[in-house]
Design a protein around this motif. Structure first.
Motif, PDB file in Angstrom:
ATOM      1  N   PRO A 165       0.737  -1.172   0.053  1.00 20.56           N
ATOM      2  CA  PRO A 165       0.074  -0.229   0.035  1.00 20.56           C
ATOM      3  C   PRO A 165       0.780   1.305  -0.008  1.00 20.56           C
ATOM      4  O   PRO A 165       0.589   2.291  -0.897  1.00 20.56           O
ATOM      5  CB  PRO A 165      -0.832   0.033   1.294  1.00 20.56           C
ATOM      6  N   GLY A 166       1.984   1.312   0.660  1.00 26.57           N
ATOM      7  CA  GLY A 166       2.836   2.579   0.591  1.00 26.57           C
ATOM      8  C   GLY A 166       3.628   2.845  -0.656  1.00 26.57           C
ATOM      9  O   GLY A 166       3.509   3.944  -1.065  1.00 26.57           O
ATOM     10  N   LEU A 167       4.124   1.614  -1.243  1.00 19.00           N
ATOM     11  CA  LEU A 167       4.476   1.879  -2.589  1.00 19.00           C
ATOM     12  C   LEU A 167       3.342   2.236  -3.762  1.00 19.00           C
ATOM     13  O   LEU A 167       3.696   3.188  -4.430  1.00 19.00           O
ATOM     14  CB  LEU A 167       5.192   0.442  -2.960  1.00 19.00           C
ATOM     15  N   LEU A 168       2.180   1.734  -3.333  1.00 21.37           N
ATOM     16  CA  LEU A 168       1.099   2.173  -4.401  1.00 21.37           C
ATOM     17  C   LEU A 168       0.909   3.578  -4.326  1.00 21.37           C
ATOM     18  O   LEU A 168       0.625   4.385  -5.011  1.00 21.37           O
ATOM     19  CB  LEU A 168       0.242   1.116  -4.219  1.00 21.37           C
ATOM     20  N   LYS A 169       0.598   4.171  -3.065  1.00 19.16           N
ATOM     21  CA  LYS A 169       0.598   5.568  -2.714  1.00 19.16           C
ATOM     22  C   LYS A 169       1.371   6.364  -3.141  1.00 19.16           C
ATOM     23  O   LYS A 169       1.153   7.518  -3.947  1.00 19.16           O
ATOM     24  CB  LYS A 169       0.295   5.804  -1.224  1.00 19.16           C
ATOM     25  N   GLY A 170       2.800   6.066  -3.019  1.00 15.58           N
ATOM     26  CA  GLY A 170       3.647   6.927  -3.502  1.00 15.58           C
ATOM     27  C   GLY A 170       3.474   6.872  -5.053  1.00 15.58           C
ATOM     28  O   GLY A 170       3.927   8.084  -5.779  1.00 15.58           O
ATOM     29  N   LEU A 171       3.335   5.615  -5.812  1.00 19.68           N
ATOM     30  CA  LEU A 171       3.327   5.719  -7.316  1.00 19.68           C
ATOM     31  C   LEU A 171       1.815   6.648  -7.802  1.00 19.68           C
ATOM     32  O   LEU A 171       1.963   7.302  -8.556  1.00 19.68           O
ATOM     33  CB  LEU A 171       3.108   4.205  -7.756  1.00 19.68           C
ATOM     34  N   GLU A 172       0.842   6.489  -6.904  1.00 21.74           N
ATOM     35  CA  GLU A 172      -0.376   7.438  -7.309  1.00 21.74           C
ATOM     36  C   GLU A 172       0.113   8.913  -7.199  1.00 21.74           C
ATOM     37  O   GLU A 172      -0.322   9.752  -8.082  1.00 21.74           O
ATOM     38  CB  GLU A 172      -1.369   6.933  -6.323  1.00 21.74           C
ATOM     39  N   THR A 173       0.874   9.260  -6.287  1.00 20.38           N
ATOM     40  CA  THR A 173       1.072  10.751  -6.015  1.00 20.38           C
ATOM     41  C   THR A 173       2.168  11.169  -7.253  1.00 20.38           C
ATOM     42  O   THR A 173       1.955  12.206  -7.821  1.00 20.38           O
ATOM     43  CB  THR A 173       1.605  11.064  -4.476  1.00 20.38           C
ATOM     44  N   PHE A 174       3.107  10.274  -7.666  1.00 25.52           N
ATOM     45  CA  PHE A 174       4.122  10.518  -8.801  1.00 25.52           C
ATOM     46  C   PHE A 174       3.169  10.504 -10.042  1.00 25.52           C
ATOM     47  O   PHE A 174       3.534  11.634 -10.734  1.00 25.52           O
ATOM     48  CB  PHE A 174       4.980   9.480  -8.799  1.00 25.52           C
ATOM     49  N   VAL A 175       2.353   9.948 -10.137  1.00 26.46           N
ATOM     50  CA  VAL A 175       1.804   9.767 -11.322  1.00 26.46           C
ATOM     51  C   VAL A 175       0.778  11.102 -11.621  1.00 26.46           C
ATOM     52  O   VAL A 175       0.595  11.776 -12.529  1.00 26.46           O
ATOM     53  CB  VAL A 175       0.841   8.502 -11.597  1.00 26.46           C
ATOM     54  N   ALA A 176       0.039  11.487 -10.576  1.00 24.48           N
ATOM     55  CA  ALA A 176      -0.598  12.542 -10.262  1.00 24.48           C
ATOM     56  C   ALA A 176       0.500  14.026 -10.622  1.00 24.48           C
ATOM     57  O   ALA A 176       0.054  14.826 -11.084  1.00 24.48           O
ATOM     58  CB  ALA A 176      -1.348  12.991  -9.009  1.00 24.48           C
ATOM     59  N   GLY A 177       1.596  13.816 -10.011  1.00 20.71           N
ATOM     60  CA  GLY A 177       2.627  14.950 -10.258  1.00 20.71           C
ATOM     61  C   GLY A 177       2.928  15.279 -11.863  1.00 20.71           C
ATOM     62  O   GLY A 177       2.994  16.599 -12.389  1.00 20.71           O
ATOM     63  N   ILE A 187       1.055  14.346 -14.248  1.00 17.76           N
ATOM     64  CA  ILE A 187      -0.112  14.824 -14.762  1.00 17.76           C
ATOM     65  C   ILE A 187      -0.511  16.280 -14.602  1.00 17.76           C
ATOM     66  O   ILE A 187      -0.777  17.029 -15.754  1.00 17.76           O
ATOM     67  CB  ILE A 187      -1.642  14.344 -14.103  1.00 17.76           C
ATOM     68  N   PHE A 188      -0.022  16.930 -13.321  1.00 21.99           N
ATOM     69  CA  PHE A 188       0.048  18.327 -13.288  1.00 21.99           C
ATOM     70  C   PHE A 188       0.929  18.893 -14.188  1.00 21.99           C
ATOM     71  O   PHE A 188       0.963  20.080 -14.464  1.00 21.99           O
ATOM     72  CB  PHE A 188       0.259  18.378 -11.710  1.00 21.99           C
ATOM     73  N   ALA A 189       2.122  18.218 -14.590  1.00 23.57           N
ATOM     74  CA  ALA A 189       3.060  18.810 -15.314  1.00 23.57           C
ATOM     75  C   ALA A 189       2.551  19.209 -16.751  1.00 23.57           C
ATOM     76  O   ALA A 189       3.102  20.073 -17.321  1.00 23.57           O
ATOM     77  CB  ALA A 189       4.338  17.892 -15.458  1.00 23.57           C
ATOM     78  N   PHE A 190       1.573  18.284 -17.219  1.00 20.85           N
ATOM     79  CA  PHE A 190       1.069  18.222 -18.692  1.00 20.85           C
ATOM     80  C   PHE A 190      -0.073  19.238 -18.585  1.00 20.85           C
ATOM     81  O   PHE A 190      -0.110  19.851 -19.883  1.00 20.85           O
ATOM     82  CB  PHE A 190       0.607  17.045 -19.103  1.00 20.85           C
ATOM     83  N   ILE A 191      -0.679  19.616 -17.600  1.00 21.77           N
ATOM     84  CA  ILE A 191      -1.972  20.561 -17.636  1.00 21.77           C
ATOM     85  C   ILE A 191      -1.454  21.755 -16.874  1.00 21.77           C
ATOM     86  O   ILE A 191      -2.314  22.513 -16.438  1.00 21.77           O
ATOM     87  CB  ILE A 191      -3.056  19.878 -16.643  1.00 21.77           C
ATOM     88  N   ILE A 192      -0.159  22.229 -16.887  1.00 19.34           N
ATOM     89  CA  ILE A 192       0.279  23.645 -16.270  1.00 19.34           C
ATOM     90  C   ILE A 192      -0.167  24.601 -17.146  1.00 19.34           C
ATOM     91  O   ILE A 192      -0.501  25.607 -16.628  1.00 19.34           O
ATOM     92  CB  ILE A 192       1.780  23.357 -16.272  1.00 19.34           C
ATOM     93  N   ASP A 193      -0.486  24.368 -18.479  1.00 19.52           N
ATOM     94  CA  ASP A 193      -1.240  25.389 -19.328  1.00 19.52           C
ATOM     95  C   ASP A 193      -2.753  25.096 -19.121  1.00 19.52           C
ATOM     96  O   ASP A 193      -3.347  24.468 -19.529  1.00 19.52           O
ATOM     97  CB  ASP A 193      -1.046  25.245 -20.666  1.00 19.52           C
ATOM     98  N   SER A 194      -3.232  26.372 -18.575  1.00 20.80           N
ATOM     99  CA  SER A 194      -4.792  26.169 -18.358  1.00 20.80           C
ATOM    100  C   SER A 194      -5.527  26.263 -19.482  1.00 20.80           C
ATOM    101  O   SER A 194      -6.810  26.007 -19.242  1.00 20.80           O
ATOM    102  CB  SER A 194      -5.005  27.567 -17.420  1.00 20.80           C
ATOM    103  N   HIS A 195      -4.904  26.742 -20.769  1.00 24.61           N
ATOM    104  CA  HIS A 195      -5.816  26.608 -21.669  1.00 24.61           C
ATOM    105  C   HIS A 195      -6.448  25.408 -22.155  1.00 24.61           C
ATOM    106  O   HIS A 195      -7.424  25.125 -23.224  1.00 24.61           O
ATOM    107  CB  HIS A 195      -5.015  27.356 -22.863  1.00 24.61           C
ATOM    108  N   LEU A 196      -5.925  24.392 -21.730  1.00 21.06           N
ATOM    109  CA  LEU A 196      -5.964  22.857 -21.933  1.00 21.06           C
ATOM    110  C   LEU A 196      -7.449  22.463 -21.315  1.00 21.06           C
ATOM    111  O   LEU A 196      -8.120  21.663 -21.976  1.00 21.06           O
ATOM    112  CB  LEU A 196      -5.013  21.868 -21.495  1.00 21.06           C
TER     113      LEU A 196
END
Length: 317
Positions: free
Chosen positions: A156-168, A170-179
């Motif tokens: 569970p700890g490794l999966l939680k870390g992986l979840e936050t990393f993938v979300a991070g 995603i944030f890098a790709f949606i940094i432009d608000s025009h998307l």
């Protein structure tokens, strides 16, 4: 004899940890030095890769200094949990740099010194990834042997870390608000990514600060509720994001538009939209695996408690 074995095992674990951190320090230092030395440090992707290598080098150096000075006990949190958490994220970050940097740059450099340095930097980034991943595997081995404990080395700890990393990512790709700002449904998807990231990060922080035992319910049950909510939210995002980005009826663009040729420093808008859709599906899959594992853990523990509470009744009869 047991005491001698445990002492020698602990000494071996400490020495292996020092060796891995020195390897991490050397490989990340060489990676960003090679990129910076020939002027190949340019563009958003290159900046991100160099930041990853510099960040990992700096944090690893600080960790080595703290351990050499014996200052671990001065921190108000579990030092081993911090080390394992950092190693997990550093491994994922270096892996992402090892993939993104060569794809974006190496094939566009002319043959010569710049391309050679970029290839060498990628190789050292791969070595750093292996070194950080080896530290995680090393930590799991010593948890099994009972030498150290830590939530982040559990599934569970490794999966939680992986979840936050993938979300991070995603944030890098949606940094432009025009998307997404032109559609309320897409704004909801961004809110989903933010909410689920905060939920997973809060779970990690609770355990990292040893506050998980202060909750009114058991920590696995708390995690099960958070993960179930995240699965429902991510399911809605998986439906809405591709629908409003790629379906013409909802104002989407089904085909990829042409991008500029040459040295690519940024992705096309359509590529960013597709990357977010793929990452949403990947993170939903990780959440589902996490949910299944937590449900099995919680219900197995409940069954064991029920069986334990029935034993006195059986003896009384």
């Amino acid at each position: 004899m047991i005491t001698m074995c445990s002492s020698s095992g602990l000494l071996s674990a400490i020495l292996l940890g020092y060796f891995l951190r020195l390897l991490q320090l050397l490989s990340t230092c060489l990676a960003f030095s090679l990129v910076a030395s020939v002027g190949t440090w340019m563009g958003a992707v290159s900046n991100w890769s160099v930041f990853i290598w510099c960040f990992c080098f700096l944090v690893t150096l600080i960790i080595l200094i703290i351990e050499f000075c014996g200052l671990q006990s001065r921190f108000p949190f579990s030092w081993y949990n911090f080390l394992i958490t950092y190693a997990c994220y550093a491994a994922l970050l270096c892996i992402s740099a090892s993939i993104v940097y060569p794809i974006t740059y190496i094939w566009f450099f002319p043959h010569g010194r710049s391309q050679d340095h970029a290839i060498a930097a990628t190789a050292f980034s791969c070595i750093a990834s292996v070194a950080y991943a080896s530290e995680v595997a090393w930590a799991r081995t010593w948890v099994w042997l009972g030498v150290i404990t830590g939530y982040m080395v559990t599934v569970p700890g490794l999966l939680k870390g992986l979840e936050t990393f993938v979300a991070g990512v995603i944030f890098a790709f949606i940094i432009d608000s025009h998307l997404y700002m032109h559609q309320p449904a897409l704004v909801w998807c961004v809110a989903v990514y933010s909410i689920c990231f905060l939920l997973a990060a809060s779970a990690l922080l609770l355990n990292w600060c040893d506050c998980d035992n202060r909750l009114p319910i058991a920590f696995p049950t708390f995690l099960l509720g958070l993960t179930l909510l995240s699965v429902l939210l991510y399911t809605s995002a998986l439906v809405l994001w591709p629908l409003y980005q790629f379906d013409e009826q909802f104002g989407g663009q089904p085909k990829r538009s042409s991008c500029n040729d040459g040295l690519i420093y940024s992705l096309c808008t359509w590529d960013q939209q597709l990357a977010v859709a793929i990452l949403t599906a990947i993170n939903l899959l990780i959440y589902v695996v996490d949910l299944v594992f937590l449900a099995h853990m919680v219900f197995s523990r409940t069954e064991d408690q029920l069986r334990g509470s029935q034993f006195p009744l059986l003896y009384k009869s």
